[in-house]
Structure formats: structure tokens, C-alpha cells
Design a protein around this motif. Structure first.
Motif, PDB file in Angstrom:
ATOM      1  N   THR A 157       0.808  -1.110   0.065  1.00  0.00           N
ATOM      2  CA  THR A 157       0.059  -0.118  -0.113  1.00  0.00           C
ATOM      3  C   THR A 157       1.100   1.219   0.151  1.00  0.00           C
ATOM      4  O   THR A 157       1.990   1.189   0.474  1.00  0.00           O
ATOM      5  CB  THR A 157      -1.005   0.030   1.120  1.00  0.00           C
ATOM      6  OG1 THR A 157      -1.857   0.938   1.140  1.00  0.00           O
ATOM      7  CG2 THR A 157      -0.286   0.089   2.372  1.00  0.00           C
ATOM      8  N   TYR A 158       0.468   2.231  -0.645  1.00  0.00           N
ATOM      9  CA  TYR A 158       1.269   3.416  -0.898  1.00  0.00           C
ATOM     10  C   TYR A 158       0.305   4.712  -0.587  1.00  0.00           C
ATOM     11  O   TYR A 158      -0.514   4.948  -1.339  1.00  0.00           O
ATOM     12  CB  TYR A 158       1.848   3.365  -2.424  1.00  0.00           C
ATOM     13  CG  TYR A 158       2.666   4.620  -2.735  1.00  0.00           C
ATOM     14  CD1 TYR A 158       4.018   4.932  -2.118  1.00  0.00           C
ATOM     15  CD2 TYR A 158       1.801   5.463  -3.581  1.00  0.00           C
ATOM     16  CE1 TYR A 158       4.419   6.100  -2.476  1.00  0.00           C
ATOM     17  CE2 TYR A 158       2.499   6.715  -3.927  1.00  0.00           C
ATOM     18  CZ  TYR A 158       3.681   7.216  -3.282  1.00  0.00           C
ATOM     19  OH  TYR A 158       4.454   8.450  -3.705  1.00  0.00           O
ATOM     20  N   PRO A 159       1.010   5.722  -0.024  1.00  0.00           N
ATOM     21  CA  PRO A 159       0.239   6.969   0.146  1.00  0.00           C
ATOM     22  C   PRO A 159       0.812   7.883  -0.878  1.00  0.00           C
ATOM     23  O   PRO A 159       1.446   8.792  -0.618  1.00  0.00           O
ATOM     24  CB  PRO A 159       0.709   7.490   1.556  1.00  0.00           C
ATOM     25  CG  PRO A 159       1.936   6.699   1.778  1.00  0.00           C
ATOM     26  CD  PRO A 159       2.245   5.779   0.920  1.00  0.00           C
ATOM     27  N   THR A 160      -0.331   7.941  -1.771  1.00  0.00           N
ATOM     28  CA  THR A 160       0.084   8.965  -3.019  1.00  0.00           C
ATOM     29  C   THR A 160       0.057  10.379  -2.342  1.00  0.00           C
ATOM     30  O   THR A 160      -0.635  10.869  -1.543  1.00  0.00           O
ATOM     31  CB  THR A 160      -0.723   8.763  -4.069  1.00  0.00           C
ATOM     32  OG1 THR A 160      -0.801   9.912  -5.021  1.00  0.00           O
ATOM     33  CG2 THR A 160      -2.137   8.954  -3.797  1.00  0.00           C
ATOM     34  N   TYR A 161       0.997  11.290  -3.226  1.00  0.00           N
ATOM     35  CA  TYR A 161       0.751  12.835  -2.754  1.00  0.00           C
ATOM     36  C   TYR A 161       0.684  13.567  -4.016  1.00  0.00           C
ATOM     37  O   TYR A 161       0.751  14.795  -3.896  1.00  0.00           O
ATOM     38  CB  TYR A 161       2.207  13.161  -2.279  1.00  0.00           C
ATOM     39  CG  TYR A 161       3.243  12.870  -2.827  1.00  0.00           C
ATOM     40  CD1 TYR A 161       3.825  13.430  -3.980  1.00  0.00           C
ATOM     41  CD2 TYR A 161       4.241  11.694  -2.410  1.00  0.00           C
ATOM     42  CE1 TYR A 161       5.038  13.206  -4.724  1.00  0.00           C
ATOM     43  CE2 TYR A 161       5.402  11.261  -3.238  1.00  0.00           C
ATOM     44  CZ  TYR A 161       5.788  12.257  -4.225  1.00  0.00           C
ATOM     45  OH  TYR A 161       6.802  11.765  -4.884  1.00  0.00           O
ATOM     46  N   PHE A 162      -0.026  13.039  -5.031  1.00  0.00           N
ATOM     47  CA  PHE A 162      -0.407  13.792  -6.212  1.00  0.00           C
ATOM     48  C   PHE A 162      -1.012  15.066  -5.907  1.00  0.00           C
ATOM     49  O   PHE A 162      -1.954  15.146  -5.190  1.00  0.00           O
ATOM     50  CB  PHE A 162      -1.295  13.047  -7.132  1.00  0.00           C
ATOM     51  CG  PHE A 162      -1.951  13.748  -8.233  1.00  0.00           C
ATOM     52  CD1 PHE A 162      -1.058  13.849  -9.335  1.00  0.00           C
ATOM     53  CD2 PHE A 162      -3.237  14.099  -8.481  1.00  0.00           C
ATOM     54  CE1 PHE A 162      -1.422  14.615 -10.565  1.00  0.00           C
ATOM     55  CE2 PHE A 162      -3.601  14.807  -9.398  1.00  0.00           C
ATOM     56  CZ  PHE A 162      -2.940  15.163 -10.508  1.00  0.00           C
ATOM     57  N   GLY A 163      -0.366  16.547  -6.402  1.00  0.00           N
ATOM     58  CA  GLY A 163      -0.990  17.745  -5.981  1.00  0.00           C
ATOM     59  C   GLY A 163      -0.152  18.233  -4.780  1.00  0.00           C
ATOM     60  O   GLY A 163      -0.022  19.397  -4.795  1.00  0.00           O
ATOM     61  N   GLU A 164       0.518  17.494  -4.113  1.00  0.00           N
ATOM     62  CA  GLU A 164       1.236  18.172  -2.854  1.00  0.00           C
ATOM     63  C   GLU A 164       2.809  18.394  -3.447  1.00  0.00           C
ATOM     64  O   GLU A 164       3.537  18.967  -2.611  1.00  0.00           O
ATOM     65  CB  GLU A 164       1.204  17.111  -1.874  1.00  0.00           C
ATOM     66  CG  GLU A 164       1.734  17.831  -0.282  1.00  0.00           C
ATOM     67  CD  GLU A 164       1.460  16.857   0.869  1.00  0.00           C
ATOM     68  OE1 GLU A 164       0.657  16.632   1.262  1.00  0.00           O
ATOM     69  OE2 GLU A 164       2.828  16.592   1.046  1.00  0.00           O
ATOM     70  N   GLU A 165       3.163  18.258  -4.811  1.00  0.00           N
ATOM     71  CA  GLU A 165       4.481  18.396  -4.984  1.00  0.00           C
ATOM     72  C   GLU A 165       5.120  19.919  -4.919  1.00  0.00           C
ATOM     73  O   GLU A 165       6.350  19.939  -4.480  1.00  0.00           O
ATOM     74  CB  GLU A 165       4.750  18.011  -6.513  1.00  0.00           C
ATOM     75  CG  GLU A 165       4.285  16.825  -6.895  1.00  0.00           C
ATOM     76  CD  GLU A 165       2.899  16.733  -7.118  1.00  0.00           C
ATOM     77  OE1 GLU A 165       1.952  17.395  -6.979  1.00  0.00           O
ATOM     78  OE2 GLU A 165       2.391  15.467  -7.839  1.00  0.00           O
ATOM     79  N   ALA A 166       4.077  20.737  -4.960  1.00  0.00           N
ATOM     80  CA  ALA A 166       4.859  22.212  -4.662  1.00  0.00           C
ATOM     81  C   ALA A 166       5.141  22.591  -3.354  1.00  0.00           C
ATOM     82  O   ALA A 166       6.360  22.852  -3.018  1.00  0.00           O
ATOM     83  CB  ALA A 166       3.669  23.255  -5.173  1.00  0.00           C
ATOM     84  N   VAL A 167       4.529  22.066  -2.340  1.00  0.00           N
ATOM     85  CA  VAL A 167       4.796  22.085  -1.276  1.00  0.00           C
ATOM     86  C   VAL A 167       6.105  21.328  -0.740  1.00  0.00           C
ATOM     87  O   VAL A 167       6.865  21.995   0.074  1.00  0.00           O
ATOM     88  CB  VAL A 167       3.614  21.582  -0.064  1.00  0.00           C
ATOM     89  CG1 VAL A 167       3.980  21.742   1.260  1.00  0.00           C
ATOM     90  CG2 VAL A 167       2.602  22.408  -0.395  1.00  0.00           C
ATOM     91  N   GLN A 168       6.171  20.129  -1.254  1.00  0.00           N
ATOM     92  CA  GLN A 168       7.311  19.399  -0.552  1.00  0.00           C
ATOM     93  C   GLN A 168       8.681  20.017  -1.384  1.00  0.00           C
ATOM     94  O   GLN A 168       9.592  20.011  -0.768  1.00  0.00           O
ATOM     95  CB  GLN A 168       7.105  18.061  -1.179  1.00  0.00           C
ATOM     96  CG  GLN A 168       6.002  17.236  -0.668  1.00  0.00           C
ATOM     97  CD  GLN A 168       5.782  15.756  -0.751  1.00  0.00           C
ATOM     98  OE1 GLN A 168       6.848  15.126  -1.273  1.00  0.00           O
ATOM     99  NE2 GLN A 168       4.826  15.378  -0.547  1.00  0.00           N
ATOM    100  N   ALA A 169       8.433  20.254  -2.711  1.00  0.00           N
ATOM    101  CA  ALA A 169       9.551  20.760  -3.439  1.00  0.00           C
ATOM    102  C   ALA A 169      10.216  22.110  -2.881  1.00  0.00           C
ATOM    103  O   ALA A 169      11.364  22.306  -2.477  1.00  0.00           O
ATOM    104  CB  ALA A 169       9.411  20.935  -4.785  1.00  0.00           C
TER     105      ALA A 169
END
Lengths: 370, 324
Positions: A76-88
Motif C-alpha cells: 500500500t502506498y500513500p500518494t501525494y499527487f498535487g502536493e509536489e509544490a509544498v514538498q519541493a
């Protein structure tokens, strides 16, 4: 310059779901075209594309991970699609000397510090090689229990301050975590001791199926900062340039001895909670669809082209090579040998107790020998 | 020099702060106030408020912060004010402290000590008399150490601070001011994994730790008058257990009674009895017996002597083993 088919870098028009939520949130891409172009051109020359590349790598990792989960290569994997800006932005606005305290949703953040992507993927494959080198990257192990990473970040920041080092710590979190006790204890402690720490909380409105309205009566999570005596900043979570500014400013404050900052990155969870989650069971997916226009990579592409910092082809190439770097990752995962359980048992203590020694891991010998 | 247990702990803490510039003490009221038990008296004056730090009243927060401090090279020694006050921090200890080295595939540990004054017999209010050693020893990655007298308190605290992994250092507060005993001026780190035979004997072994060592010795005195030669073993390390010393005691005396003030169910005594049953059954002349607290909340203090193992209860149980 913006191509008509492409996402506009601007925020949604009035009436769209984001307009109200994002009101007052720090933005760059939501500004008038002239000012957002001016902002992008004012940044260090390499930075806009570096932010885009980081996001492209995060996206490629996330998309590949979902495929690998469907293929049964990882669990199982927790996707973060859409959160890339915050993380980067969270990673790139700090120096490599600063500490990061990710949760399970920032599993690939460590790859932006140079860790090979197969390491976090091995984690989701249930392999101990998934634990990255914490000291080398100054990234704590991903934190599974909600909000418990906040005190760690406070301790690292406070400890660095006690030692006279100018090191900042940043903890990631989500809207649900602000309901947990350790969010409060960490914010309070950080403010009391003036710890140079940044709480970067993505408010995507959903904690699995629980909407923010059932999480708190505070409509703006950043307002919670006032209770601790620290600044609370709201920023558009889909706007990598605004997120970068918010984190950079918080880091500057921290380094100047002005203590902690709470940043609320406001947005919407575009995807599911994870690969085992089905959002249509609990939310109106049409609502999520309205937010799709805010998807951060498309928005950033449009802004970079508008500012003349890149062309479509170049950006496509960045995305393609990020994806291509992961094409054969499944083979690399499969080729990583699993250490025997004796070796894993030997990793728990510095001096392994007798009960974890190879000959004592299982039943006493006279039993197992029959 | 002659010190009681709390003075020996204070002296050990001073020595740690002196010898290890990365060490930091933290906890509630430990600075100017010197801690509610006065273990840290004078240390903030001596080492400054960057080394001896008062925290807000938030155990999960400051135990979690201690974990983060380790990552930047500090060696925190955290005082929890009373036994049961550690419960809000259990998630930090179980989910993070004990798992950290494993999460780095053995590469990095958290050099932190949690000092936990514990146990009954001091006529304290509710939730000031618990003995929670079992729950720590059950959760992976934590060492659990309990001294029984001033010298072992000082020496084991030094060892705990230098061991490189998280140690739950439980201090039997009933023994804090139970007389002054000889303690070396310059303390040396003790052996963290070793039980100690405090009195040798050949008919029966009493295994005890913390405040129960004194009770076991009192019982051994009574039994000696009845002609029984009783060995008393001070366990000191709850996790890991000193298997060699325990199995020697079992096989050499053939009878074992374990004394703990914690509730009976799944206690340390049960683990020791199981170990003896699995590995020394052939040598045993009697079943291994237990004298323990009860499976109930620690009673309000008018009834605490009913809860705590006493010399008569230990003697009676030992007689049952001797006459089996």
C-alpha cells in the motif's frame, strides 16, 4: 505566451471552489501576469527551473509508485499527487544543513537531497533497505503516527540553537495532525524556547474521509499560531513560488533568532489518501475535479513559459527524463537482497542483547532440536 | 563519601554534565527548583540554563524533543516527575525512541536517558506510585534499568548515559532517602546488563529489584534464622535480563522466588519464571513462585502496604518453596 490548452497559472475564477479558501493566502501565480512574471524573473536564475525539476521528479516518483503498487511490486502506498509544490519548496528553500522531518506522505522528499529513489520505494516494498541514511541527508525517518514528528523537529532545532548552530528544522504535516496533542505540545514548546523550526502543514481539507470541518472549528489553521505566540502564514499549496517564499521567509526568521513559524499550505487533496482508499465513497468527486485546474506542475509550466524562462519542449523533456529515470526501478528493487531476520534483529540495539542473538531469536535449542 | 540515593543520582548527573559537553538535562522544575525530589539541586547554577533546562508541562512534547536533540548530537537526560506522568510520552518512546536504531539499520542510535522516579511506599497521591517497568521492557528497543541503592544508582546512571541507546532509568523513590551509604567520590560506569548477587546462598534464590531488594534481604535475614541459606539477586537490568545469573541462581539453589511490586499479570517475575521453566526445569526442586503487587490500580496510600510485597509475604512464599 501562454498556450490556450494549458492550465493558467492564475488562481481559479470567482465561483470556483478555491477562490474562497485561498482568499488572503500568499500567492505568486495568482497575481496579475505582470507581477508574477516580475517575481519569477527576480529569482536566482536557476531557481524556477530547479523548483520545476524537483516537482517533476516528485511527480514521476509518485506515478511510478502507484504503478508499482498496482503491479504488486510494492505494498500500500500513500500518494501525494498535487502536493509536489509544498514538498519541493519545503526542501529547496532550506539548505542541506537543515533538518527535515517528513511524514509518510513526503516519502520521496529525501530523494531531493540526493537519496536514490529505490530507497523510499524499498520502504513501501517492506524491505529494510527502505530506511534511508538519516545523518547523511539530514532527513528523519518517515513518521507514520500523526503529529509525532513535530516534537522531533522542535528538539533538533532547539538542540542546534543550544549548540550555537544556525540550523533550521522543518516538519511536514497535514490538516488532521493539527487536532493531535503533539501538534500543540510541539508548537508551544517551540515558541517558548524560540526553536528555529518551521511547521509546514498542508491543509488539503481531508484526513482520509474526515473533512476539515469535522477536524476543527478554526477555518484557517494558520490562526492557531496566535495561541502559541508565533506567526501563522497561509499560502497557496499549489503555488511552488509562493510556498518557496513562505518557507524561505520562515527560515530567515528562524536563523535570525526569531523562533518558529506555522505555515498553512492551503489546497485540496486531488487524489486519494492512498492506494487502498476510494474517495468517491465519502466525497463529491466533482468538487475535486474543479480543483484539478490548480494541479501544480501544469500551473508552474504555464508560468515558466509566460515568463520566458522555458519553452514547452524543454519542460516536457524535464518531465520525461524524470519518468525515464524510474523505468527500470522495479528491476533494481527486485535485485536488492533481503537481509536475514538475524541481521534485522541485530539492528535494534548497539549491543545486541542475548534474546536477539541468532541462537536465541527462536525457541531454546533443546525445543527446536526436538 | 556517604550519600543517599537521590544525592548519588545528583552527583552522577553533575559528573555526566562535567565529562560530556553534549549532555543536557531537561524536565519539569529541574532548574532553580532542583526537581521535586531535589535530584538536580545546584546543577543549573553550576552548568547554566542551556545545559539544565526547564520544560513546559508536556511530557510527549519534551520527550519527543529529546529525540530530535539526539539527531543534532546532544545527549539528553530527561526527568519525568513521577512514574505515571510518563504515560503521555509512551507514544514517543514506543513509536520512535525504541525504533530509531532499527530504522537506521543499526547505524544510529538515540543516546537518551529517561529518568523515572517510580513505585509505592511514599504515601503519595493517586498516579504517583506506579511501577510500569513491564510495559517498557515489553516494547522493542528500550533498555530498562533499576538501581537499588545509592552506589548502583550513580554507577548505572553513568552507564545508561553512555550506552548509546535509549534507557528507561527507573528510580525507586522509596529508596531515595533510605540512609546514606558509601559511594566513590569519582563514580565509574557500572555494567548495564548485569544482575548482582548481593548475598550468596544455596537453598533458595530471591530475585528482586529496586525497593524490593531491601525487602528480599530482610526476608533472607528471617529465613537465615530458620536455618535456610538464601541467595539474594539484585536484577538491576529489566531488559535485557541477565540470563546467565538467573539460570545460575536457579540451577545452583533449585528454588526461586521473584519479588516485584508491579502488578502480577505479565510482570518481570512471570518472564523470569518462564525462563527458568524453559531452561532450568531439570534443576528445580520447587515451582518458581512470585510475590507481587495486585492487578489493580495502586491503592490510595492508606492501603498501600497491602499492595507492596512485605518481608512476611516473601518469607511465607519462600517457606512454601523450601518445604515443597
Amino acid at each position: 505566451m501562454t498556450e490556450p490548452s494549458m492550465t493558467s497559472p492564475a488562481r481559479p475564477t470567482v465561483g470556483a471552489p478555491g477562490a474562497q479558501l485561498l482568499e488572503g493566502a500568499l500567492t505568486v501565480l495568482g497575481d496579475e501576469p505582470t507581477s508574477r512574471v516580475a517575481h519569477l524573473l527576480s529569482l536566482p536564475q536557476e531557481l524556477p527551473l530547479a523548483l520545476f525539476s524537483a516537482m517533476a521528479r516528485l511527480r514521476a516518483f509518485d506515478e511510478r509508485a502507484v504503478i508499482l503498487q498496482r503491479q504488486g511490486v510494492i505494498g500500500t502506498y500513500p500518494t501525494y499527487f498535487g502536493e509536489e509544490a509544498v514538498q519541493a519548496a519545503g526542501v529547496l528553500a532550506l539548505s542541506n544543513e537543515d533538518w527535515l522531518f517528513p511524514t509518510y506522505r513526503q516519502t520521496a522528499a529525501v530523494t531531493l537531497r540526493g537519496c536514490p529513489p529505490e530507497v523510499p520505494l524499498l520502504m513501501w516494498r517492506g524491505h529494510p533497505g527502505g530506511w534511508h541514511d538519516v545523518m547523511r541527508y539530514r532527513v528523519a525517518p518517515i513518521c507514520v503516527p500523526i503529529a509525532t514528528n513535530y516534537p522531533h523537529a522542535v528538539g533538533a532545532a532547539w538542540g542546534a540553537k543550544l549548540k550555537g548552530e544556525k540550523v533550521v528544522a522543518l516538519a511536514f504535516g497535514g490538516d488532521g495532525s493539527t487536532s493531535a496533542g503533539e501538534f500543540h505540545e510541539a508548537c508551544n514548546l517551540a515558541a517558548v524556547v524560540g526553536a528555529p523550526v518551521i511547521f509546514l502543514v498542508t491543509n488539503n481539507q481531508w484526513a482520509i474521509s474526515t473533512p476539515i470541518s469535522k477536524q476543527t472549528r478554526v477555518t484557517r489553521l494558520a490562526d492557531k499560531a496566535a495561541a502559541y505566540g508565533m506567526p501563522g502564514i497561509r499560502v497557496d499549496s499549489f503555488d511552488v513560488f509562493a510556498c518557496f517564499e513562505a518557507v524561505r521567509e520562515a527560515a530567515d526568521r528562524a536563523r535570525a533568532g526569531l523562533g518558529p513559524t506555522l505555515i498553512e499550505a492551503v489546497g485540496y487533496r486531488l487524489g486519494p489518501h492512498g492506494t487502498a482508499d476510494e474517495p468517491s465513497m465519502y466525497r463529491d468527486q466533482a468538487q475535486a475535479g474543479l480543483w484539478a485546474a490548480m494541479e501544480p506542475l501544469g500551473r508552474t509550466e504555464a508560468a515558466l513559459i509566460e515568463a520566458g524562462l522555458a519553452d514547452q519542449q524543454q519542460l516536457e523533456q524535464i518531465r520525461k527524463s524524470a519518468a525515464a529515470a524510474l523505468f527500470d526501478v522495479a528491476d533494481r528493487l527486485a535485485a536488492t537482497p533481503l537481509p536475514p531476520i538475524e541481521e534485522i534483529a541485530d539492528s535494534v540495539h548497539l549491543r545486541t542483547p542475548w534474546s536477539l542473538s541468532p541462537e536465541r531469536l527462536h525457541e531454546p535449542k533443546w525445543i527446536s532440536n526436538g | 563519601m556517604q550519600l543517599n540515593m537521590v544525592e548519588a543520582i545528583g552527583r552522577a548527573l553533575g559528573q555526566i554534565l562535567e565529562d560530556d559537553p553534549s549532555s543536557v538535562l531537561m524536565g519539569e522544575d529541574i532548574g532553580v527548583n532542583g526537581g521535586v525530589f531535589r535530584a538536580t539541586v545546584g546543577l543549573q547554577q553550576r552548568f547554566g540554563d542551556d545545559r539544565v533546562v526547564d520544560t513546559p508541562l508536556a511530557e510527549a512534547g519534551f520527550v519527543g524533543a529529546a529525540i530530535g536533540m539526539c539527531l543534532v548530537g546532544l545527549h539528553p537526560i530527561v526527568e519525568i516527575q513521577f512514574d505515571a506522568f510518563v504515560y503521555p510520552a509512551l507514544q514517543q518512546l514506543f513509536d520512535h525512541a525504541g525504533r530509531f536504531r532499527w530504522r537506521t539499520q543499526g547505524a544510529y542510535g538515540l543516546p537518551m536517558v529517561i529518568r523515572l522516579p517510580y513505585g509505592g511506599g511514599t504515601k503519595a497521591p493517586e498516579l504517583h506510585s506506579d511501577s510500569p517497568e513491564t510495559i517498557f521492557s515489553h516494547m522493542p528497543g528500550l533498555r530498562v534499568v533499576i538501581p537499588s541503592d545509592p552506589r548502583s544508582a550513580g554507577e548505572l546512571l553513568l552507564a545508561a548515559a553512555g550506552c548509546g541507546d535509549p534507557v528507561i532509568f527507573m528510580e525507586p523513590k522509596r529508596m531515595y532517602r533510605r540512609g546514606r551509604y558509601e559511594v566513590p567520590e569519582a563514580l565509574l560506569a557500572g555494567d548495564l546488563d548485569k544482575a548482582v548477587v548481593v548475598r550468596d546462598g544455596s537453598d533458595l534464590s530471591l530475585i528482586a529489584y529496586g525497593a524490593m531488594v531491601e525487602v528480599a534481604e530482610g526476608a533472607a535475614d528471617v529465613l537465615a534464622q530458620e536455618g535456610a541459606s538464601v541467595r539474594v539477586v539484585d536484577l538491576r537490568s529489566i531488559y535485557p535480563l541477565d540470563r546467565d545469573e538467573l539460570l545460575s541462581a536457579a540451577s545452583e539453589t533449585g528454588r526461586v522466588v521473584v519479588v516485584q511490586e508491579a502488578p502480577r499479570h505479565c510482570g518481570v517475575a512471570a518472564e523470569i519464571a518462564a525462563m527458568i521453566q524453559e531452561e532450568a526445569a531439570d534443576s528445580m526442586l520447587a515451582p518458581t513462585l512470585r510475590v507481587t503487587g495486585m492487578d489493580m490500580p495502586f491503592p490510595l496510600f492508606q492501603s498501600e502496604d497491602e499492595m507492596l510485597p512485605s518481608i512476611p509475604r516473601v518469607v511465607a512464599t519462600a517457606r512454601a518453596a523450601l518445604n515443597y
